[in-house]
Design a protein around this motif. Structure first.
Motif, PDB file in Angstrom:
ATOM      1  N   LEU A 134       0.829  -1.205   0.000  1.00 50.82           N
ATOM      2  CA  LEU A 134       0.000   0.000   0.000  1.00 50.82           C
ATOM      3  C   LEU A 134       0.866   1.260   0.000  1.00 50.82           C
ATOM      4  CD1 LEU A 134      -3.138   0.413   0.154  1.00 50.82           C
ATOM      5  CD2 LEU A 134      -2.789   1.013   2.549  1.00 50.82           C
ATOM      6  N   GLY A 135       2.058   1.145   0.542  1.00 52.64           N
ATOM      7  CA  GLY A 135       2.921   2.306   0.648  1.00 52.64           C
ATOM      8  C   GLY A 135       2.786   2.950   2.017  1.00 52.64           C
ATOM      9  N   VAL A 136       3.854   3.601   2.464  1.00 50.22           N
ATOM     10  CA  VAL A 136       3.854   4.165   3.811  1.00 50.22           C
ATOM     11  C   VAL A 136       2.813   5.268   3.955  1.00 50.22           C
ATOM     12  CG1 VAL A 136       5.226   5.407   5.516  1.00 50.22           C
ATOM     13  CG2 VAL A 136       6.283   3.585   4.154  1.00 50.22           C
ATOM     14  N   GLY A 137       2.794   6.201   3.001  1.00 49.68           N
ATOM     15  CA  GLY A 137       1.849   7.312   3.086  1.00 49.68           C
ATOM     16  C   GLY A 137       0.399   6.867   3.122  1.00 49.68           C
ATOM     17  N   PRO A 138      -0.060   6.092   2.129  1.00 47.73           N
ATOM     18  CA  PRO A 138      -1.440   5.618   2.151  1.00 47.73           C
ATOM     19  C   PRO A 138      -1.756   4.752   3.369  1.00 47.73           C
ATOM     20  CG  PRO A 138      -0.531   5.394  -0.045  1.00 47.73           C
ATOM     21  CD  PRO A 138       0.605   5.769   0.849  1.00 47.73           C
ATOM     22  N   LEU A 169     -11.379   1.524   2.349  1.00 52.77           N
ATOM     23  CA  LEU A 169     -10.552   1.108   1.215  1.00 52.77           C
ATOM     24  C   LEU A 169     -11.078   1.695  -0.092  1.00 52.77           C
ATOM     25  CD1 LEU A 169      -9.742  -2.641   2.020  1.00 52.77           C
ATOM     26  CD2 LEU A 169      -8.106  -0.751   1.842  1.00 52.77           C
ATOM     27  N   ILE A 170     -12.398   1.688  -0.269  1.00 55.07           N
ATOM     28  CA  ILE A 170     -12.978   2.277  -1.483  1.00 55.07           C
ATOM     29  C   ILE A 170     -12.660   3.762  -1.548  1.00 55.07           C
ATOM     30  CG2 ILE A 170     -15.156   2.876  -2.626  1.00 55.07           C
ATOM     31  CD1 ILE A 170     -16.255   0.175  -1.697  1.00 55.07           C
ATOM     32  N   ALA A 171     -12.760   4.438  -0.407  1.00 52.94           N
ATOM     33  CA  ALA A 171     -12.447   5.868  -0.383  1.00 52.94           C
ATOM     34  C   ALA A 171     -10.975   6.106  -0.710  1.00 52.94           C
ATOM     35  CB  ALA A 171     -12.784   6.446   0.981  1.00 52.94           C
ATOM     36  N   LEU A 172     -10.093   5.212  -0.266  1.00 49.37           N
ATOM     37  CA  LEU A 172      -8.664   5.369  -0.518  1.00 49.37           C
ATOM     38  C   LEU A 172      -8.344   5.145  -2.002  1.00 49.37           C
ATOM     39  CD1 LEU A 172      -6.153   5.982   1.192  1.00 49.37           C
ATOM     40  CD2 LEU A 172      -5.759   3.516   1.328  1.00 49.37           C
ATOM     41  N   ILE A 173      -9.032   4.205  -2.628  1.00 49.72           N
ATOM     42  CA  ILE A 173      -8.822   3.954  -4.057  1.00 49.72           C
ATOM     43  C   ILE A 173      -9.428   5.069  -4.905  1.00 49.72           C
ATOM     44  CG2 ILE A 173      -9.400   2.361  -5.950  1.00 49.72           C
ATOM     45  CD1 ILE A 173      -9.232   0.086  -3.931  1.00 49.72           C
ATOM     46  N   ALA A 360      -1.163   2.385  -4.201  1.00 49.43           N
ATOM     47  CA  ALA A 360       0.159   3.009  -4.209  1.00 49.43           C
ATOM     48  C   ALA A 360       0.465   3.674  -5.542  1.00 49.43           C
ATOM     49  CB  ALA A 360       1.221   1.961  -3.878  1.00 49.43           C
ATOM     50  N   VAL A 361       0.176   3.004  -6.636  1.00 47.61           N
ATOM     51  CA  VAL A 361       0.527   3.557  -7.946  1.00 47.61           C
ATOM     52  C   VAL A 361      -0.335   4.768  -8.279  1.00 47.61           C
ATOM     53  CG1 VAL A 361      -1.007   2.077  -9.332  1.00 47.61           C
ATOM     54  CG2 VAL A 361       1.124   2.938 -10.315  1.00 47.61           C
ATOM     55  N   GLN A 362      -1.579   4.748  -7.847  1.00 48.12           N
ATOM     56  CA  GLN A 362      -2.444   5.912  -8.074  1.00 48.12           C
ATOM     57  C   GLN A 362      -1.956   7.120  -7.281  1.00 48.12           C
ATOM     58  OE1 GLN A 362      -6.822   4.088  -9.211  1.00 48.12           O
ATOM     59  NE2 GLN A 362      -6.511   4.940  -7.196  1.00 48.12           N
ATOM     60  N   LYS A 363      -1.552   6.875  -6.041  1.00 47.21           N
ATOM     61  CA  LYS A 363      -1.055   7.963  -5.202  1.00 47.21           C
ATOM     62  C   LYS A 363       0.247   8.516  -5.767  1.00 47.21           C
ATOM     63  CE  LYS A 363      -4.059   8.130  -1.759  1.00 47.21           C
ATOM     64  NZ  LYS A 363      -4.807   9.360  -1.384  1.00 47.21           N
ATOM     65  N   PRO A 368      -5.361   7.255 -12.645  1.00 46.42           N
ATOM     66  CA  PRO A 368      -6.114   6.079 -12.189  1.00 46.42           C
ATOM     67  C   PRO A 368      -5.639   4.770 -12.806  1.00 46.42           C
ATOM     68  CG  PRO A 368      -7.346   7.233 -13.891  1.00 46.42           C
ATOM     69  CD  PRO A 368      -6.119   8.057 -13.629  1.00 46.42           C
ATOM     70  N   VAL A 369      -5.861   3.696 -12.065  1.00 46.72           N
ATOM     71  CA  VAL A 369      -5.773   2.357 -12.654  1.00 46.72           C
ATOM     72  C   VAL A 369      -7.025   2.164 -13.492  1.00 46.72           C
ATOM     73  CG1 VAL A 369      -5.789  -0.122 -12.168  1.00 46.72           C
ATOM     74  CG2 VAL A 369      -4.394   1.421 -10.773  1.00 46.72           C
ATOM     75  N   LYS A 370      -6.848   1.897 -14.777  1.00 44.37           N
ATOM     76  CA  LYS A 370      -7.998   1.768 -15.670  1.00 44.37           C
ATOM     77  C   LYS A 370      -8.314   0.329 -16.057  1.00 44.37           C
ATOM     78  CE  LYS A 370      -7.892   6.403 -17.656  1.00 44.37           C
ATOM     79  NZ  LYS A 370      -8.038   7.225 -18.891  1.00 44.37           N
ATOM     80  N   LEU A 371      -7.277  -0.521 -16.087  1.00 46.85           N
ATOM     81  CA  LEU A 371      -7.475  -1.910 -16.483  1.00 46.85           C
ATOM     82  C   LEU A 371      -6.623  -2.799 -15.594  1.00 46.85           C
ATOM     83  CD1 LEU A 371      -7.105  -1.283 -20.305  1.00 46.85           C
ATOM     84  CD2 LEU A 371      -9.228  -2.090 -19.262  1.00 46.85           C
ATOM     85  N   VAL A 372      -7.088  -4.014 -15.357  1.00 46.38           N
ATOM     86  CA  VAL A 372      -6.313  -4.990 -14.585  1.00 46.38           C
ATOM     87  C   VAL A 372      -6.311  -6.322 -15.308  1.00 46.38           C
ATOM     88  CG1 VAL A 372      -6.567  -3.943 -12.316  1.00 46.38           C
ATOM     89  CG2 VAL A 372      -8.367  -5.447 -13.166  1.00 46.38           C
ATOM     90  N   GLY A 373      -5.149  -6.980 -15.292  1.00 45.54           N
ATOM     91  CA  GLY A 373      -5.022  -8.311 -15.869  1.00 45.54           C
ATOM     92  C   GLY A 373      -5.170  -9.349 -14.784  1.00 45.54           C
ATOM     93  N   LEU A 374      -6.055 -10.312 -15.012  1.00 47.93           N
ATOM     94  CA  LEU A 374      -6.404 -11.263 -13.957  1.00 47.93           C
ATOM     95  C   LEU A 374      -6.168 -12.707 -14.357  1.00 47.93           C
ATOM     96  CD1 LEU A 374      -9.717  -9.480 -13.047  1.00 47.93           C
ATOM     97  CD2 LEU A 374      -7.661  -9.489 -11.661  1.00 47.93           C
ATOM     98  N   GLY A 375      -5.382 -12.943 -15.403  1.00 50.47           N
ATOM     99  CA  GLY A 375      -5.151 -14.315 -15.823  1.00 50.47           C
ATOM    100  C   GLY A 375      -4.522 -14.367 -17.200  1.00 50.47           C
TER     101      GLY A 375
END
Length: 395
Positions: A134-138, A169-173, A360-363, A368-375
């Motif tokens: 998550l990273g130290v800051g978040p 968590l939703i608010a953080l994302i 972490a990457v968004q912060k 934003p994260v727009k796409l995720v690979g899941l397999g």
């Protein structure tokens, strides 16, 4: 005298019988038919000079049956596939995504549902968040909000802890971030003709950019867009072939150059070709490069500038391997400085137990994260949905 008459009669009978037998035997013979006359042809047709002896008679030959003409073997093209709709992909793949729950989801729930939340417990919660990338800051931010809420509401059950953690968590994302892909065709305006949207796919070696570009083409086709692919990774021999195969499976045309060709020229031609064909989107696959190689990073900037001579680049999607964790953030920072990243694609998210990299990457980049690979499946690239993601972590 009597004997003489009898002898003559016997001789006559013998002659008559022999004659009868002769004519009967002759009548049994089959007549030999004369040879049938064949078609008449000119002498020249038989190799005899015309006028040199009239006509020649050819033997009757059996009729010739002409074989049916053999059609030229058609080029075998791969069957056009119909990709699965993108809506609901993340929900369908929750079983894979839930591998992240061991560290981030269930681990936090056990801590938050303890009867007593003392200082040691809060430190353990913060360590758990940091261990989940998550990273130290978040992590510090989330712990502060959780402490405030639990202080106000007092002790809670596991279900109450889950509801609280889900909300935070939703608010953080940050569900308010615009995660839509800018891939719609630009209409004609101010005398300029319509043109396709342009998206570049960038990243370091080994993150799966070419595969991600191919899967993204499937995402767009599934949502009703027409696509042209630009194979601007000209350094890796198999990259253009691989991308073309992905395109052929969904009916997308691929623009490619010779091995070692200038990638900027390929990007330029891809946008030009996409404009001429009237497609909605041009996807440009670029070569992987280490963020520490200044020359290669400068070249990436050139690819973008040259492509924009045909029209603006609407999306620059940075592909990151989720399993690299915090190490990917340094790479992301350099790419963002060179090509103005507009969105993140996190691959191999199903292969990590650290879902915190999304936050972490968004912060880190502010995009934003727009796409995720899941397999590994062709349709395992999904639009990112913060709520579905968090629900998978906490299930």
């Amino acid at each position: 005298m009597e004997f003489l008459v009898i002898g003559i009669i016997i001789a006559a009978i013998a002659v008559i019988g022999a004659t009868a037998l002769f004519y009967r035997a002759r009548g049994r013979r089959r007549p030999v038919a004369p040879p049938a006359a064949g078609p008449s042809v000119t002498g020249s047709a038989q190799g005899v000079p015309a006028g040199g002896g009239g006509t020649a008679v050819a033997e009757r030959a059996p009729p010739v049956v002409e074989a049916a003409p053999v059609a030229a073997e058609a080029e075998v093209l791969p069957e056009i596939e119909v990709p699965e709709p993108t809506a609901g992909r993340l929900v369908r793949l929750r079983s894979r995504l839930s591998r992240s729950q061991g560290t981030l989801g269930q681990g936090l729930l056990k801590l938050l549902s303890r009867d007593k939340l003392d200082e040691a417990t809060w430190e353990e919660i913060e360590d758990t968040l940091i261990a989940a990338d998550l990273g130290v800051g978040p992590a510090t931010e989330l712990v502060g909000r959780l402490r405030t809420n639990t202080r106000v509401q007092g002790s809670r059950t596991v279900d109450e802890a889950r509801a609280l953690l889900r909300e935070e968590l939703i608010a953080l994302i940050d569900p308010t971030l615009d995660r839509s892909l800018k891939v719609a065709k630009h209409p004609a305006a101010d005398g300029a003709p319509e043109r396709p949207a342009v998206a570049m796919v960038v990243g370091v070696n080994g993150t799966g950019k070419t595969t991600t570009t191919g899967k993204l083409a499937r995402v767009l086709v599934a949502d009703g867009y027409t696509v042209v692919l630009g194979a601007a990774d000209t350094f890796r021999a198999a990259a253009a072939d691989q991308l073309q195969t992905w395109g052929q499976r969904v009916g997308a045309y691929t623009v490619r150059g010779a091995e070692g060709a200038d990638p900027a020229s390929v990007a330029f031609e891809a946008v030009k070709e996409g404009t001429g064909m009237g497609v909605d989107t041009v996807l440009i696959d670029t070569a992987g490069r280490l963020h520490t190689k200044t020359g290669l990073m400068d070249e990436l900037g050139k690819v973008k500038r040259v492509a924009e001579k045909q029209g603006t680049v609407d999306e620059v999607l940075l592909v990151l391997d989720a399993t690299t964790g915090q190490n990917g953030l340094v790479q992301a920072r350099v790419f963002a400085e060179v090509v103005d990243v507009t969105g993140i694609v996190l691959t191999k998210l199903d292969g990590t137990a650290k879902g915190g990299i999304v936050v972490a990457v968004q912060k880190e980049l502010g995009v934003p994260v727009k796409l995720v690979g899941l397999g590994e499946g062709p349709d395992d690239l999904a639009p990112f949905d913060p709520e579905a993601f968090v629900d998978a972590l906490l299930q």
